[in-house]
Write an enzyme that holds these catalytic residues in place. Sequence first.
Site, short mmCIF file in Angstrom:
data_model
loop_
_atom_site.label_atom_id
_atom_site.label_comp_id
_atom_site.label_asym_id
_atom_site.label_seq_id
_atom_site.Cartn_x
_atom_site.Cartn_y
_atom_site.Cartn_z
N GLY A 125 0.77 -1.25 0.00
CA GLY A 125 0.00 0.00 0.00
C GLY A 125 0.80 1.29 0.00
O GLY A 125 0.29 2.33 -0.41
N ASP A 129 -4.66 1.90 10.76
CA ASP A 129 -6.05 1.50 10.98
C ASP A 129 -6.13 0.92 12.40
O ASP A 129 -6.18 1.68 13.36
CB ASP A 129 -6.42 0.49 9.89
CG ASP A 129 -7.89 0.15 9.84
OD1 ASP A 129 -8.72 1.05 9.99
OD2 ASP A 129 -8.22 -1.04 9.65
N GLY A 173 -3.71 -0.45 13.85
CA GLY A 173 -2.39 -0.20 14.41
C GLY A 173 -1.52 -1.44 14.48
O GLY A 173 -0.34 -1.35 14.80
N LYS A 187 -6.64 6.58 10.63
CA LYS A 187 -8.06 6.35 10.94
C LYS A 187 -8.15 6.08 12.44
O LYS A 187 -8.21 4.92 12.86
CB LYS A 187 -8.53 5.11 10.17
CG LYS A 187 -9.65 5.33 9.19
CD LYS A 187 -10.27 4.02 8.79
CE LYS A 187 -9.91 3.56 7.41
NZ LYS A 187 -10.49 2.25 7.07
N ASP A 219 -5.84 -0.28 -1.67
CA ASP A 219 -6.62 -1.18 -2.53
C ASP A 219 -7.85 -1.74 -1.86
O ASP A 219 -7.98 -1.73 -0.63
CB ASP A 219 -5.75 -2.38 -2.93
CG ASP A 219 -5.55 -3.35 -1.75
OD1 ASP A 219 -5.06 -2.90 -0.69
OD2 ASP A 219 -5.93 -4.53 -1.87
#
Length: 189
Positions: A44, A106, A108, A134, A162
Amino acid sequence: MKPHHTERILFDELSIRRRIPKLAEEIAVASSSPTLDVIGILRGSFIFLADLVREFHVHHVRTRVDFIVAESYGVGTDSSGQVRLLRDFDLDVRGSEVLLVDDILDTGRTLAFARDHVRSRGARRVRTCVLLDKPARRVVPIDADHVAFVCPNEFVVGYGLDYEHWYRDLPWIAAVTFTDAPTSSGATG
Ligand code: IMP
Ligand code: MG
């Protein structure tokens, strides 16, 4: 490929393009060394990292770049808790300052795992940098040292991120509206 709606853009191309040089400056100012070993978490981070490292020369920071591949086992858009290392990095980071780069913080789990791994390889200092944070989703208590954008609690794609390996090529970041229930392993790294 199943159709998903990705028209709702949360961070457009221009906002991203403007933010990256500022982020690079923040990182350079906070650096205690003129050299930085930048380690990206694949897959990512690849677009974000490529844009970010090209800004460091302005600040006279020299970099070496390497990658790890980490995978969090996931079903749908959720990860289950286990992170494993699929590919390690080669750089000798003993005594050096490392910038660990990921696409999104996210739960973590991935960033905490990767940070501990790089520390165990003898880096003098490990800082973390993510494109998106986030915070609503955190399970492991970890904050990134540098964040490009704080992201609402939605599943997002584009600029490297993705859904089932699709949409990484979008030059912006969009929220996904699922037209059906997400199937398997939505979060793929
Ligand atoms: P973690 O939950 O913080 O460990 O994040 C695990 C990985 O899940 C991230 O590195 C991303 O690759 C992926 N991920 C988490 N949230 C999203 C999202 O909204 N879109 C796409 N990938 C995500
Ligand atoms: Mg990832």
